[in-house]
Write a protein that holds these residues in place. Structure first.
Motif, PDB file in Angstrom:
ATOM      1  N   MET A 139       0.770  -1.311  -0.099  1.00  0.00           N
ATOM      2  CA  MET A 139      -0.111  -0.027   0.014  1.00  0.00           C
ATOM      3  C   MET A 139       0.796   1.282   0.043  1.00  0.00           C
ATOM      4  O   MET A 139       0.779   2.168  -0.735  1.00  0.00           O
ATOM      5  N   GLU A 167       4.055   1.291  -1.143  1.00  0.00           N
ATOM      6  CA  GLU A 167       4.505   1.702  -2.434  1.00  0.00           C
ATOM      7  C   GLU A 167       3.620   2.120  -3.566  1.00  0.00           C
ATOM      8  O   GLU A 167       4.109   3.072  -4.339  1.00  0.00           O
ATOM      9  N   ALA A 168       2.274   1.734  -3.527  1.00  0.00           N
ATOM     10  CA  ALA A 168       1.340   2.541  -4.300  1.00  0.00           C
ATOM     11  C   ALA A 168       1.185   3.719  -4.131  1.00  0.00           C
ATOM     12  O   ALA A 168       0.914   4.425  -5.012  1.00  0.00           O
ATOM     13  N   ALA A 214       4.120   5.625  -5.702  1.00  0.00           N
ATOM     14  CA  ALA A 214       3.942   5.681  -7.025  1.00  0.00           C
ATOM     15  C   ALA A 214       2.826   6.567  -7.493  1.00  0.00           C
ATOM     16  O   ALA A 214       2.775   6.988  -8.774  1.00  0.00           O
ATOM     17  N   GLU A 274      -0.728   6.495  -6.582  1.00  0.00           N
ATOM     18  CA  GLU A 274      -2.009   6.066  -6.641  1.00  0.00           C
ATOM     19  C   GLU A 274      -2.730   6.653  -5.275  1.00  0.00           C
ATOM     20  O   GLU A 274      -2.283   6.586  -4.360  1.00  0.00           O
ATOM     21  N   LEU A 316      -6.347   1.035  -3.054  1.00  0.00           N
ATOM     22  CA  LEU A 316      -5.379   1.033  -2.076  1.00  0.00           C
ATOM     23  C   LEU A 316      -5.762  -0.046  -0.813  1.00  0.00           C
ATOM     24  O   LEU A 316      -4.892  -0.642  -0.247  1.00  0.00           O
ATOM     25  N   LEU A 361      -5.220  -3.478  -1.597  1.00  0.00           N
ATOM     26  CA  LEU A 361      -3.724  -4.281  -1.508  1.00  0.00           C
ATOM     27  C   LEU A 361      -3.267  -4.664  -0.050  1.00  0.00           C
ATOM     28  O   LEU A 361      -2.369  -5.183   0.092  1.00  0.00           O
TER      29      LEU A 361
END
Length: 334
Positions: free
Chosen positions: A1, A3-4, A7, A9, A15, A18
């Motif tokens: 989560m 890392e997203a 990135a 998101e 989210l 994940l």
């Protein structure tokens, strides 16, 4: 989560999908938590923390490899220690690293527990022992054993049963005290495993209940009048008279008084093993009383006669005193 989020998101539902483990069952709470403001500054800080975490994890893996290489020679000992409830590989490696797995340095388990600091400290003044904290010892081994004791408390093993019993005895406010006492028992078990070179044999969570049942049965049968009283394994039969002797002492034909038997050349513990072990309380003469008068108060069941109580009073260290008191007719048996 995380890392997203770094990135870019920002969809809270995506989210929340994940999530791994227990948080998956709290989807609505995760959606509400992910619906907020997350800027580029937050993403940069998260990246720094993740890089630090990855670096630390990598170093721990390198150290684990070095420890495993150094502990390869002690693998049989580590494997035997891991058979004990509450002890995993990391704790077993700590025990081997701190003690060397050589129990010739510690002839008895008491010396090992004292060296580790899992025994009460010495706080004595004027002959009175007071409550004291544990003494100083090997802090690494002590911390590992206490942690292992807490882990064993969640198992249905003898170690876990001991911790739960001590918590009930001391109270939940003294649970840490019970954990240290259980760590003491756990380290004694480790000493036996390393000294004997055998795997640990689990006694089960009902070990103490079965032991109390045996003791209760033995004590109930001991005070019966039946001469065939059963005994516990390894305990001498103290209810029957010694071979070749009667239950009463011999009678001196000249003065018709009980004659005190002579002290045997056997050891104190071996000689007392054949006598009736009754609690004896001796009171010294008070001020104004005859200095040669000593009262021996023996707590015994009603069916026990005075002769058996007198025989219990005769020990290796009081034979001379008992003889002198008998000659002076000053021996009182209650």
């Amino acid at each position: 989560m995380i890392e997203a989020l770094i990135a870019g998101e920002r969809d809270p539902h995506l989210l929340a999908g994940l999530a791994r483990g227990v948080p998956r069952h709290k989807h609505e709470d995760l959606v509400a938590a992910c619906d907020g403001r997350f800027t580029a500054t937050h993403a940069a800080m998260c990246r720094l923390h993740l890089d630090a975490y990855d670096h630390t994890t990598g170093k721990i893996a390198e150290l684990d490899g070095l420890v495993a290489e150094a502990a390869a020679a002690f693998e049989p000992v580590i494997t035997r220690l891991m058979t004990i409830s509450g002890i995993g590989r990391r704790t077993a490696e700590v025990i081997v690293a701190e003690t060397g797995a050589d129990m010739s340095r510690f002839p008895t388990p008491e010396q090992l527990t004292a060296w580790a600091g899992l025994v009460p400290g010495n706080r004595e003044s004027a002959g009175k022992r007071r409550r004291a904290v544990t003494r100083k010892g090997n802090k690494h081994l002590k911390a590992a054993m206490v942690e292992a004791a807490w882990g064993a408390s969640r198992t249905r093993s003898r170690i876990g049963a001991r911790l739960r019993r001590l918590v009930r005895r001391f109270g939940r406010q003294h649970a840490k005290k019970a954990a240290v006492a259980t760590a003491h028992t756990l380290l004694r078990v480790c000493w036996a495993v390393m000294a004997r070179g055998e795997d640990y044999r689990e006694d089960g969570g009902d070990f103490y209940d079965r032991r109390e049942a045996r003791q209760t049965h033995y004590l109930a049968a001991r005070y019966q009048k039946d001469p065939g009283t059963p005994r516990l394994p390894g305990h001498p039969d103290r209810t029957r008279p010694r071979p070749g002797t009667s239950s009463r002492p011999p009678i001196n034909q000249r003065n018709r008084q009980p004659e005190i038997p002579q002290a045997s050349g056997r050891s104190h513990h071996h000689d007392r093993a054949h006598r009736s072990r009754l609690p004896i309380y001796c009171s010294l003469p008070r001020d104004g009383q005859d200095p040669s008068f000593v009262t021996a108060r023996i707590r015994c069941p009603p069916e026990a006669d005075k002769a058996a109580a007198l025989d219990a009073l005769i020990t290796d260290h009081s034979v001379t005193l008992a003889r002198s008191l008998q000659r002076q007719d000053r021996l009182t048996v209650r």
